[in-house]
Design a protein around this motif. Structure first.
Motif, mmCIF file in Angstrom:
data_model
loop_
_atom_site.group_PDB
_atom_site.id
_atom_site.type_symbol
_atom_site.label_atom_id
_atom_site.label_comp_id
_atom_site.label_asym_id
_atom_site.label_seq_id
_atom_site.Cartn_x
_atom_site.Cartn_y
_atom_site.Cartn_z
ATOM 1 N N GLU A 157 0.821 4.051 -3.104
ATOM 2 C CA GLU A 157 0.301 5.390 -2.825
ATOM 3 C C GLU A 157 1.378 6.462 -2.749
ATOM 4 O O GLU A 157 1.090 7.631 -3.044
ATOM 5 N N ASP A 158 2.608 6.092 -2.378
ATOM 6 C CA ASP A 158 3.635 7.114 -2.152
ATOM 7 C C ASP A 158 4.826 6.977 -3.111
ATOM 8 O O ASP A 158 5.115 7.898 -3.876
ATOM 9 N N LEU A 184 0.825 -1.207 0.000
ATOM 10 C CA LEU A 184 0.000 0.000 0.000
ATOM 11 C C LEU A 184 0.859 1.257 0.000
ATOM 12 O O LEU A 184 0.570 2.224 -0.721
ATOM 13 N N HIS A 185 1.934 1.239 0.793
ATOM 14 C CA HIS A 185 2.827 2.401 0.848
ATOM 15 C C HIS A 185 3.501 2.636 -0.502
ATOM 16 O O HIS A 185 3.654 3.784 -0.946
#
Length: 610
Positions: free
Chosen positions: A170-171, A166-167
């Motif tokens: 998204e980033d 997820l990190h």
């Protein structure tokens, strides 16, 4: 050279002598001197402990069964690494013993072999009575030989790290896109997968015949496919790693013209050497991407995503290419190729194999035709099925696989997602088997679960029998190709082209036997169109092999304007120049007209001669 001589050579280099002068003194090549200098530490260490500096290196041949066991053990460790199976020294030693025992021939004994090591033996019993014991010394040297270290093992079957995935999505990934200014055409992902190219569900007769009868290819024979594509939907030509460099089925084939990029490895695994030195990155990936971007009018700026598998090299560098590794344990969550593309490809490959079996039955209704077809199924047939599967890998399938990592570039194509293609293809394969292969054992009750288990079989752990099978047949095909002395005429020769043209003319009889004239004409026209290229090649080769007429080497002389009573004397050079075209060589001129007798001058000649 003896150890003592090498030490003296190294002393001269240490004293300041050049490589060239030392090489001249010892009568060696300069490269040999540099090679000795490279091993200076080992040579001096050997000289310090040897009992005689006049001795040369002594090599003791290793037990062949232990070497085969170590190769199989290396395959098993690599397989466990990819499946995220934790290993320690005790587990490896236990597995080594069981593998060694499985290699003992029937009726044989393992008591006559040592433990493959010459030190660190704790058992005081004689070696010939102990057999292989996988001692501490052996495991130490085994780790050194195969480069094993206590490092974290990352694989596709690892427990997925949801938070890290997820990190990254998204980033980190949006940051890469923004900084590099990449577009879908410049974003590529590569992943490898194992393919048991000649395996069928165990309930079918193929499996039983492979076990019982000689002559069948091992059903656990595998290849490794390297698949790479971009976010816009382009699938590059895949790489294929096989255990044999020159299999018998591809004899006299140009490997540069195969539907895959051919590589070889004894165990058919991806390694850092193949990733780095191969053609994959420098000679395969770069040229294909350059051509693709040039044709689309885009600059050469590429981002290549790879996972953290153990066989992936970390030192890939090329101007204009940025290589990015996904976070560990996120492959199954966000890597595009793992989001159904590979599974869809394997489903298409399986269906293509089924269609090949059906075509064999259509040619001959005898059940033996099906078994004969499967017995003759070789790596060349596998490549044909791979090509058929690649043709059906639509652009929409690859684009949809980027939905989890880069959803902004994915278009909604109904019916073309990898999962939809996979399910549709599996259903078609089951339907084909039930309808057309119903009379053969095991096909009438085939289910979708059978096909899916076949597609996912590369995720199952390898058994001892599988490992022995894979290692024993590592060089069978290459040896078969080397030992095959039967002369055969392959390639586009005059005889083969003539046979091909005769076959095409035979197929033109469709107009005679088909009462539908329109259909027959369309068929004949299609045959003519396909054969046009080969007919042109045949005409050119036939023209080249025709014997040249002698008139090509002679030209007619023009009569002189005025005929004198005394013809002028001519030299041999002028004689040849007036009777032969300028393209004929002097050697050919002499061979064609012969050497004329020497001519005399007017002063030397008699009146009669004049």
């Amino acid at each position: 050279m003896t150890v003592n001589e090498k030490v003296k050579l190294l002393d001269m280099l240490k004293a300041g002598s050049s490589y060239a002068s030392v090489a001249r003194m010892y009568g060696l090549n300069e490269s040999t001197v540099r090679y000795i200098k490279k091993d200076e530490l080992k040579i001096r260490k050997t000289a310090s402990i040897t009992f005689s500096k006049d001795t040369k290196r002594v090599v003791t041949p290793r037990n062949k069964r232990i070497v085969q066991m170590e190769n199989a053990l290396s395959v098993w460790i690599t397989d466990c690494r990819q499946k995220k199976v934790s290993l320690d020294t005790n587990i490896i030693q236990t597995k080594a013993k069981t593998l060694y025992d499985s290699l003992v021939p029937e009726g044989g004994s393992n008591k006559d072999d040592d433990d493959g090591d010459d030190d660190d033996d704790d058992d005081p019993a004689p070696r010939e009575k102990r057999g292989f014991v996988a001692s501490k010394g052996w495991i130490k040297k085994f780790k050194r030989r195969f480069g094993l270290r206590s490092v974290p093992l990352y694989g596709e079957a690892a427990s997925a790290d949801q938070e890290a995935a997820l990190h990254y999505v998204e980033d980190e990934f949006p940051k890469l896109i923004k900084e590099g200014g990449y577009i879908p055409e410049q974003m590529f992902n590569m992943d490898e997968t194992g393919l048991f190219w000649k395996k069928m569900p165990s309930r079918m007769f193929f499996y039983k015949d492979e076990v019982k009868k000689p002559g069948f290819k091992a059903h656990k024979d595998r290849v490794t496919l390297l698949m790479c594509g971009n976010a816009a939907g382009l699938m590059l030509k895949p790489g294929l790693i096989y255990k044999s460099l020159n299999p018998h089925a591809l004899k006299n084939k140009n490997k540069a013209l195969l539907p895959v990029y051919w590589m070889s490895n004894k165990m058919a695994w991806i390694t850092k050497a193949l990733t780095l030195d191969w053609y994959w990155f420098v000679n395969y990936f770069i040229p294909q991407v350059k051509l693709y971007l040039t044709e689309n009018g885009l600059p050469f700026k590429v981002l290549l995503l790879m996972d953290c598998a153990g066989g992936h090299a970390t030192g890939l560098h090329y101007d204009g290419v940025q290589v990015e590794f996904l976070p560990p344990s996120t492959t199954s969550l966000i890597q595009p190729m793992d989001q159904g593309v590979i599974r869809a490809f394997k489903a298409l490959y399986t269906r293509s194999t089924m269609e090949g079996l059906i075509s064999s039955i259509d040619e001959d209704d005898d059940d033996l035709s099906l078994k004969r077809c499967w017995r003759e199924y070789n790596i060349a047939t596998c490549l044909a099925n791979i090509q058929n599967a690649l043709k059906e890998m639509k652009q929409q399938i690859l684009n949809a696989s980027w939905r989890k990592l880069w959803p902004d570039v994915v278009h909604d194509y109904e019916g073309f997602t990898p999962d939809e293609v996979h399910h549709s293809t599996v259903d078609k394969a089951v339907k084909l088997a039930r309808e057309r292969l119903v009379s053969n054992e095991g096909f009438s009750n085939m289910t979708a679960e059978d096909v899916n288990s076949l597609i996912e079989c590369h995720l199952e752990p390898l058994t001892d029998e599988d490992l022995v099978e894979m290692t024993r047949s590592a060089s069978e095909e290459e040896e078969e190709a080397d030992d095959d002395d039967e002369p055969e005429q392959r390639g586009l020769t005059l005889d083969n082209l003539q046979e091909l043209c005769n076959m095409a003319r035979a197929m033109q009889r469709a107009q005679e036997i088909d009462d539908n004239m329109v259909r027959a004409i369309e068929f004949s026209n299609s045959i003519d169109g396909v054969m046009a290229l080969y007919k042109s090649i045949f005409a050119q080769m036939e023209k080249q092999h025709q014997q040249l007429p002698i008139t090509m080497f002679l030209v007619r002389r023009k009569p002189p304007a005025e005929v004198s009573d005394t013809p002028p004397a001519a030299s041999p050079a002028s004689y040849r120049a007036t009777t032969l075209p300028p393209t004929v060589s002097p050697a050919l001129s002499e061979a064609a007209i012969g050497n004329p007798p020497p001519l005399t001058t007017d002063d030397e000649a008699s009146p009669e001669e004049q």
